[in-house]
Design a protein around this motif. Sequence first.
Motif, PDB file in Angstrom:
ATOM      1  N   HIS A   1     123.823 106.401  10.957  1.00  0.00           N
ATOM      2  CA  HIS A   1     124.708 107.138   9.822  1.00  0.00           C
ATOM      3  C   HIS A   1     124.538 106.017   8.382  1.00  0.00           C
ATOM      4  N   ARG A   2     123.744 106.651   7.472  1.00  0.00           N
ATOM      5  CA  ARG A   2     123.322 105.995   6.164  1.00  0.00           C
ATOM      6  C   ARG A   2     123.587 106.800   5.171  1.00  0.00           C
ATOM      7  N   TYR A   3     123.604 106.325   3.955  1.00  0.00           N
ATOM      8  CA  TYR A   3     124.084 107.234   2.810  1.00  0.00           C
ATOM      9  C   TYR A   3     123.254 106.865   1.651  1.00  0.00           C
ATOM     10  N   ALA A   4     122.866 107.779   0.604  1.00  0.00           N
ATOM     11  CA  ALA A   4     122.256 107.475  -0.607  1.00  0.00           C
ATOM     12  C   ALA A   4     122.487 108.555  -1.534  1.00  0.00           C
ATOM     13  N   GLY A   5     121.884 108.612  -2.577  1.00  0.00           N
ATOM     14  CA  GLY A   5     121.973 109.696  -3.515  1.00  0.00           C
ATOM     15  C   GLY A   5     121.066 110.754  -3.614  1.00  0.00           C
ATOM     16  N   PHE A   6     121.219 111.543  -2.533  1.00  0.00           N
ATOM     17  CA  PHE A   6     120.211 112.502  -2.319  1.00  0.00           C
ATOM     18  C   PHE A   6     120.596 113.712  -3.135  1.00  0.00           C
ATOM     19  N   GLN A   7     119.787 114.471  -3.852  1.00  0.00           N
ATOM     20  CA  GLN A   7     120.043 115.158  -5.002  1.00  0.00           C
ATOM     21  C   GLN A   7     120.437 116.619  -3.883  1.00  0.00           C
ATOM     22  N   VAL A   8     120.014 116.644  -2.927  1.00  0.00           N
ATOM     23  CA  VAL A   8     120.172 118.089  -2.061  1.00  0.00           C
ATOM     24  C   VAL A   8     121.327 118.091  -1.513  1.00  0.00           C
ATOM     25  N   LEU A   9     122.096 117.015  -1.552  1.00  0.00           N
ATOM     26  CA  LEU A   9     123.565 116.950  -0.852  1.00  0.00           C
ATOM     27  C   LEU A   9     124.481 116.908  -1.899  1.00  0.00           C
ATOM     28  N   ARG A  10     124.227 117.502  -3.147  1.00  0.00           N
ATOM     29  CA  ARG A  10     125.409 117.293  -4.320  1.00  0.00           C
ATOM     30  C   ARG A  10     126.035 118.740  -4.396  1.00  0.00           C
ATOM     31  N   ALA A  11     126.193 119.580  -3.477  1.00  0.00           N
ATOM     32  CA  ALA A  11     126.964 120.754  -3.507  1.00  0.00           C
ATOM     33  C   ALA A  11     128.347 119.980  -3.370  1.00  0.00           C
ATOM     34  N   PRO A  12     129.274 120.486  -4.496  1.00  0.00           N
ATOM     35  CA  PRO A  12     130.439 119.555  -4.566  1.00  0.00           C
ATOM     36  C   PRO A  12     131.544 120.344  -3.501  1.00  0.00           C
TER      37      PRO A  12
ATOM     38  N   PRO B   1     122.429 119.563 -13.317  1.00  0.00           N
ATOM     39  CA  PRO B   1     122.852 120.716 -13.108  1.00  0.00           C
ATOM     40  C   PRO B   1     124.295 121.136 -13.786  1.00  0.00           C
ATOM     41  N   PRO B   2     124.676 122.024 -14.284  1.00  0.00           N
ATOM     42  CA  PRO B   2     126.002 122.248 -14.843  1.00  0.00           C
ATOM     43  C   PRO B   2     127.071 122.318 -14.195  1.00  0.00           C
ATOM     44  N   GLU B   3     128.208 121.566 -14.349  1.00  0.00           N
ATOM     45  CA  GLU B   3     129.398 121.171 -13.516  1.00  0.00           C
ATOM     46  C   GLU B   3     130.461 121.619 -14.420  1.00  0.00           C
ATOM     47  N   VAL B   4     131.735 121.605 -13.714  1.00  0.00           N
ATOM     48  CA  VAL B   4     133.038 121.736 -14.373  1.00  0.00           C
ATOM     49  C   VAL B   4     133.647 120.313 -14.119  1.00  0.00           C
ATOM     50  N   ALA B   5     133.540 119.464 -15.291  1.00  0.00           N
ATOM     51  CA  ALA B   5     134.378 118.144 -15.302  1.00  0.00           C
ATOM     52  C   ALA B   5     135.861 118.426 -15.322  1.00  0.00           C
ATOM     53  N   ASP B   6     136.381 118.522 -14.029  1.00  0.00           N
ATOM     54  CA  ASP B   6     137.869 118.300 -14.197  1.00  0.00           C
ATOM     55  C   ASP B   6     138.359 117.549 -12.935  1.00  0.00           C
ATOM     56  N   ILE B   7     139.649 117.526 -12.794  1.00  0.00           N
ATOM     57  CA  ILE B   7     140.239 116.587 -11.877  1.00  0.00           C
ATOM     58  C   ILE B   7     139.982 117.788 -10.348  1.00  0.00           C
ATOM     59  N   LEU B   8     140.111 118.937 -10.517  1.00  0.00           N
ATOM     60  CA  LEU B   8     140.026 119.963  -9.341  1.00  0.00           C
ATOM     61  C   LEU B   8     138.746 119.568  -8.779  1.00  0.00           C
ATOM     62  N   LEU B   9     137.681 119.576  -9.395  1.00  0.00           N
ATOM     63  CA  LEU B   9     136.413 119.418  -9.013  1.00  0.00           C
ATOM     64  C   LEU B   9     136.328 118.146  -8.329  1.00  0.00           C
ATOM     65  N   ASP B  10     136.911 116.935  -8.941  1.00  0.00           N
ATOM     66  CA  ASP B  10     136.746 115.522  -8.375  1.00  0.00           C
ATOM     67  C   ASP B  10     137.439 115.714  -6.920  1.00  0.00           C
ATOM     68  N   LEU B  11     138.445 116.141  -7.090  1.00  0.00           N
ATOM     69  CA  LEU B  11     139.271 116.311  -5.584  1.00  0.00           C
ATOM     70  C   LEU B  11     138.514 116.989  -4.617  1.00  0.00           C
ATOM     71  N   THR B  12     137.770 118.173  -4.907  1.00  0.00           N
ATOM     72  CA  THR B  12     137.003 118.796  -4.240  1.00  0.00           C
ATOM     73  C   THR B  12     135.867 117.971  -3.659  1.00  0.00           C
ATOM     74  N   ARG B  13     135.232 117.357  -4.477  1.00  0.00           N
ATOM     75  CA  ARG B  13     134.133 116.290  -4.001  1.00  0.00           C
ATOM     76  C   ARG B  13     134.427 115.320  -3.140  1.00  0.00           C
ATOM     77  N   ARG B  14     135.695 114.694  -3.344  1.00  0.00           N
ATOM     78  CA  ARG B  14     136.279 113.691  -2.121  1.00  0.00           C
ATOM     79  C   ARG B  14     136.392 114.515  -0.796  1.00  0.00           C
ATOM     80  N   GLU B  15     137.044 115.370  -0.874  1.00  0.00           N
ATOM     81  CA  GLU B  15     137.441 116.140   0.394  1.00  0.00           C
ATOM     82  C   GLU B  15     136.161 116.454   0.948  1.00  0.00           C
ATOM     83  N   THR B  16     135.109 117.292   0.485  1.00  0.00           N
ATOM     84  CA  THR B  16     133.840 117.636   1.003  1.00  0.00           C
ATOM     85  C   THR B  16     133.206 116.431   1.557  1.00  0.00           C
ATOM     86  N   GLN B  17     133.023 115.082   0.817  1.00  0.00           N
ATOM     87  CA  GLN B  17     132.609 113.929   1.184  1.00  0.00           C
ATOM     88  C   GLN B  17     133.116 113.648   2.503  1.00  0.00           C
TER      89      GLN B  17
END
Length: 415
Positions: A354-365, A313-329
């Motif tokens: 509580h476990r974790y894995a690479g679920f595509q449905v959880l990838r909203a940044p 899926p298209p995403e904006v590859a920049d530092i702001l998005l990376d920071l958003t992902r970390r906060e969201t996680q």
Amino acid sequence: MKAGAATADGGGRRRFFTRIGCALFLLVGFGATLPLSSAGAAPQPPLLAFSARVAGDEARTRIVIDFEKKPEFSVHYVAAPERVIVDLPATAFGFPAEDLSARGLFKDIRYGTMGESSARIVLTAKRPVKLSIAEVQSNDNGSYRLVLDAEMASKEVFADLVKTQNWATSAAATPDPLAMAEKDNVFTVAVDAGHGGIDAGATGAGTKTPEKTITLAFAKTLAERLNKVEGIKAFLTRDDDTFLSLSERVTLARQGHADLFVSLHADTLGQKDIRGATVYTLSDKASDRMAENLATRENLSDELAGYTLQSGPPEVADILLDLTRRETQAFSIALASNVVESFEGQIGLINNPHRYAGFQVLRAPDIPSVLLELGFLSNAEDEKLLLDESWRSKVIDRMVDAIRRYRDRAMANGG
């Protein structure tokens, strides 16, 4: 135009034929890019579009075209069929046709010269769409790129775009889906019933009840209970036996401005003695083999229904998005902890719940997200509970408690 000709409805069609004439329309229909000249003043040299790429799926698709110089452009929407029209100055399209081949939301992409001073790109969609981003961005080497981010839309939204646009000006893009929605006092929860339609999910070992039926029953009850809590609004990604791709589920959550995303599942395991609820959050590295295998099976949902993802899926590859992902996680982990706390002592949990894995449905940044395995249909006792309305009600009570406590903490911290 490449791969055929394009027209616009109503006044757009009349302008099209007035500008290039019927004969040119027929020639363009054979796929040639036709630069024209006249006996008058020499036309300006065309812009050079030297590369193009398309990525995405049937929920979100990004188109990027690189230009030597900065292009001016306008965007309009045309119905029957749904199309997005991009008008450009005179342009020489100097990239291979396959670089702009249709995929994702679009079933046909055509482009070509419209006259001495203009060119056009016509994106024919498989379903109603809207552009969340339509802008020119600068490249590091001094060139420019036209970025078009399309996402699925309802028929009503598309019809409104067609109705309200002004052909004398460019249709505005809808807000960037990664932009923060205007804050209000309503805490919104997207409740996602896993599987659906052709994708039945797991099957009960004893009753043969499909997972999609169980998750929908739980989702409807959870949304109904959450909507009774003051300050919380819940909506369903699906409210009937409909197939949704994994990306569609995430896009629906974002379009609904969800503050939380909860996906409900009831899978099976080879080890029939394992039972109890599990809460999963996203991670590129799985917590254990069981989580990794489960994520792999869940991520196959699209393929089982005949959806082949040609590119991520298209995403904006920049530092702001990376920071958003970390906060969201971090928020996702907090939500998972609340769920475990609410369940402990009242709802059966597996070891290390509580476990974790690479679920595509959880990838909203930008949306804290968890996947809740309510239990395992491969276990006879869990299957009985999953079909028991009183037990379902008890689980829902605990989920509402977890979400309410998460909301209260988020609001207290200014979230």
